[in-house]
Design a protein around this motif. Structure first.
Motif, short mmCIF file in Angstrom:
data_model
loop_
_atom_site.label_atom_id
_atom_site.label_comp_id
_atom_site.label_asym_id
_atom_site.label_seq_id
_atom_site.Cartn_x
_atom_site.Cartn_y
_atom_site.Cartn_z
N ALA A 309 0.84 -1.20 0.00
CA ALA A 309 0.00 0.00 0.00
C ALA A 309 0.88 1.25 0.00
N GLN A 310 0.54 2.19 -0.86
CA GLN A 310 1.27 3.45 -0.91
C GLN A 310 0.68 4.42 0.08
N THR A 311 1.52 5.03 0.91
CA THR A 311 1.08 6.03 1.87
C THR A 311 1.85 7.31 1.64
N GLY A 312 1.47 8.35 2.39
CA GLY A 312 2.19 9.61 2.26
C GLY A 312 3.65 9.49 2.60
N GLY A 313 4.00 8.54 3.49
CA GLY A 313 5.39 8.37 3.88
C GLY A 313 6.16 7.37 3.04
N GLY A 314 5.47 6.61 2.19
CA GLY A 314 6.15 5.61 1.38
C GLY A 314 5.38 4.30 1.35
N LEU A 315 6.02 3.28 0.82
CA LEU A 315 5.38 1.98 0.63
C LEU A 315 5.43 1.16 1.91
N VAL A 316 4.27 0.64 2.33
CA VAL A 316 4.20 -0.28 3.46
C VAL A 316 3.42 -1.51 3.03
N VAL A 317 3.52 -2.58 3.80
CA VAL A 317 2.86 -3.84 3.45
C VAL A 317 2.05 -4.34 4.64
N PRO A 318 0.80 -3.86 4.81
CA PRO A 318 -0.06 -4.42 5.85
C PRO A 318 -0.36 -5.89 5.55
N VAL A 319 -0.55 -6.67 6.61
CA VAL A 319 -0.68 -8.12 6.46
C VAL A 319 -2.05 -8.59 6.91
N VAL A 320 -2.77 -9.25 6.01
CA VAL A 320 -4.02 -9.92 6.35
C VAL A 320 -3.65 -11.32 6.84
N ARG A 321 -3.76 -11.53 8.12
CA ARG A 321 -3.33 -12.80 8.71
C ARG A 321 -4.41 -13.86 8.58
N HIS A 322 -3.95 -15.08 8.31
CA HIS A 322 -4.82 -16.25 8.17
C HIS A 322 -5.96 -15.96 7.18
N ALA A 323 -5.56 -15.59 5.97
CA ALA A 323 -6.55 -15.34 4.92
C ALA A 323 -7.35 -16.59 4.61
N GLU A 324 -6.77 -17.76 4.89
CA GLU A 324 -7.47 -19.01 4.61
C GLU A 324 -8.71 -19.17 5.50
N ALA A 325 -8.77 -18.42 6.62
CA ALA A 325 -9.88 -18.56 7.55
C ALA A 325 -10.92 -17.46 7.37
N LEU A 326 -10.74 -16.59 6.38
CA LEU A 326 -11.65 -15.47 6.18
C LEU A 326 -12.49 -15.66 4.92
N GLY A 327 -13.78 -15.33 5.01
CA GLY A 327 -14.64 -15.34 3.85
C GLY A 327 -14.44 -14.07 3.03
N LEU A 328 -15.23 -13.93 1.97
CA LEU A 328 -15.07 -12.80 1.06
C LEU A 328 -15.27 -11.46 1.78
N TRP A 329 -16.39 -11.33 2.50
CA TRP A 329 -16.69 -10.05 3.15
C TRP A 329 -15.73 -9.78 4.30
N ALA A 330 -15.36 -10.81 5.05
CA ALA A 330 -14.41 -10.62 6.15
C ALA A 330 -13.05 -10.20 5.61
N THR A 331 -12.65 -10.76 4.48
CA THR A 331 -11.40 -10.35 3.84
C THR A 331 -11.45 -8.88 3.44
N ALA A 332 -12.57 -8.47 2.84
CA ALA A 332 -12.73 -7.07 2.43
C ALA A 332 -12.69 -6.13 3.63
N ALA A 333 -13.32 -6.53 4.73
CA ALA A 333 -13.35 -5.69 5.92
C ALA A 333 -11.95 -5.54 6.51
N GLU A 334 -11.19 -6.63 6.55
CA GLU A 334 -9.84 -6.56 7.09
C GLU A 334 -8.93 -5.74 6.18
N LEU A 335 -9.08 -5.86 4.88
CA LEU A 335 -8.31 -5.04 3.95
C LEU A 335 -8.58 -3.56 4.17
N SER A 336 -9.86 -3.21 4.33
CA SER A 336 -10.25 -1.82 4.54
C SER A 336 -9.67 -1.28 5.84
#
Length: 441
Positions: A309-336
């Motif tokens: 993800a690009q931010t005002g300070g530079g590139l960072v990489v937020p991590v969605v943990r255990h994506a295998e345990a998340l459904g479509l909407w839960a994945t979208a919510a965690e990404l947001s």
């Protein structure tokens, strides 16, 4: 009066040192208890250091860009009453006061690993105090001088974001806060006065001979080191394939139109992540880290997907943990949630580390093809390019279809080209027939 020494705090488990990325105060400034004095960074997470007491800044033990060990003294305060050190104690370890007419020399950039073991000792050059600010009524475009090259204006992250959104160069804005700090009121007054909110337009062709020196510190230095390590140690193989996402975009639009209150808007990424979960289940070697020094591949059961993800300070990489345990909407919510934390600079160290495979996307600016750099020490990165409507020959005629390229890179030491192609082809098949993403085996 007494003196109180503030040491580099223990930022987190296993962290032995941190990089000083910003001073929020200057020598001689009066500070109050809990006022933020400095910001330090480790593993891309920024932590603010507050003042434990009211007092006056006497001395800094490091410069911006220095790597400081946990427990090393970094600030000395003059306080009312008794301090935690005797006045003047260990003066031989302090730098000599800087003469007003002399400018502190630039320190050369060094990697943290190259710092001497005595890095806990204070650095010789204190941060120069910002110039005093004129009264708000005097803030006019013609009267506002630029700060000296390399002199960073003091401002809170929220003020910096507002200035960036408004196109204001904070070097032009006088600060009326403590130590010349720029406040929201200063920014409002500058904009209201007709201050410069964009780079001035050039008239005619004029040679520009200026050179601006920008010290590479903080997040930008972390990014530089990570990219250099990845490119020098990983032999990349990049595989590009075209994906027809027409059906996926239709499904996405339908789900967004029917989403419930509180549900986030679906982008393409949650669908891609669900497809990757299916594909990694068939090729688990993609969800791994390679310790090339030990010659060991660590293959993970949990799918911790980093999303660049690009931010005002530079590139960072937020991590969605255990994506295998998340459904479509839960994945979208965690990404947001993670994207908002990254933009606001509030993401924690745990939220920015520990990914096992990474996705990179430039959104609508994604271009036709990219060559993503693997997030070392991972072995694969999936790159998303922009969606274009193109004429596609189908059933004897050209029809408009929404097409997108996946440009993905793999560590060729541990991933063969054939396996990389099979992996991307599997993701492609799932995205082109999006209903199959949700079919349970």
């Amino acid at each position: 009066m007494g003196e109180h020494v503030i040491k580099m705090p223990d930022i987190g488990e296993g962290v032995a040192e941190a990089e000083l990325v910003e001073w929020n105060v200057a020598i001689g400034a009066q500070v109050r208890e809990d006022e933020v004095l400095a910001s330090v960074m480790t593993d891309k997470a920024t932590v603010e250091i507050p003042s434990p007491r009211d007092g006056k800044i006497l001395w800094f033990g490091a410069d911006v860009g220095d790597t400081v060990a946990v427990g090393a003294p970094i600030i000395r305060l003059e306080v009312a009453g008794e301090g935690n050190v005797k006045p003047g104690e260990a003066l031989e370890d302090m730098p000599a006061p800087e003469k007003p007419e002399e400018k502190a020399p630039e320190k050369s950039l060094e990697k943290p690993s190259e710092k001497p073991s005595g890095a806990a000792k204070p650095a010789p050059a204190p941060t120069p105090r910002p110039k005093p600010a004129p009264a708000p009524a005097a803030i006019m475009p013609a009267a506002v001088p630029r700060r000296a090259p390399g002199e960073k204006p003091l401002a809170a992250p929220s003020v910096r974001k507002r200035a960036m959104d408004a196109g204001v160069d904070l070097r032009h804005v006088p600060g009326t806060g403590g130590a010349g700090r720029i406040t929201h009121g200063d920014l409002d007054a500058f904009i209201a006065s007709g201050g410069e909110t964009a780079a001035p337009a050039r008239t005619g062709h004029v040679a520009d001979t200026s050179v601006t020196e920008i010290k590479v510190v903080g997040l930008r230095r972390k990014i530089a080191e990570q990219m250099a390590t990845a490119k020098s140690r990983i032999p990349h193989i990049t595989y590009v394939d075209e994906v027809d996402v027409t059906a996926l975009e239709d499904l996405r639009a339908r789900l967004n139109s029917d989403r419930k209150e509180g549900q986030p808007k679906l982008t393409l990424l949650p669908f891609l992540m669900r497809a990757m979960v299916r594909a990694i289940g068939e090729q688990p070697q993609m969800n791994a880290r390679f310790d090339d020094e030990a010659g060991v591949i660590h293959r993970y059961g949990g799918m911790h997907m980093g999303v660049a993800a690009q931010t005002g300070g530079g590139l960072v990489v937020p991590v969605v943990r255990h994506a295998e345990a998340l459904g479509l909407w839960a994945t979208a919510a965690e990404l947001s949630r993670l994207a908002e934390a990254a933009r606001a600079g509030t993401a924690t160290r745990e939220e920015l580390t520990g990914s096992t495979i990474t996705i990179t996307s430039l959104g609508k600016m994604g271009g036709i093809v990219t060559t993503p750099v693997i997030n070392y020490p991972e072995v694969a990165i999936i790159g998303v390019n922009k969606i274009r409507t193109l004429p596609v020959w189908q059933d004897g005629e050209f029809v408009p279809r929404k097409m997108m390229n996946l440009s993905s890179s793999f560590d060729h030491r541990v991933i063969d080209g054939w396996d990389a192609a099979v992996f991307i082809q599997r993701i492609k098949g799932l995205l082109e027939s999006p209903a199959t993403i949700f079919i349970e085996d």
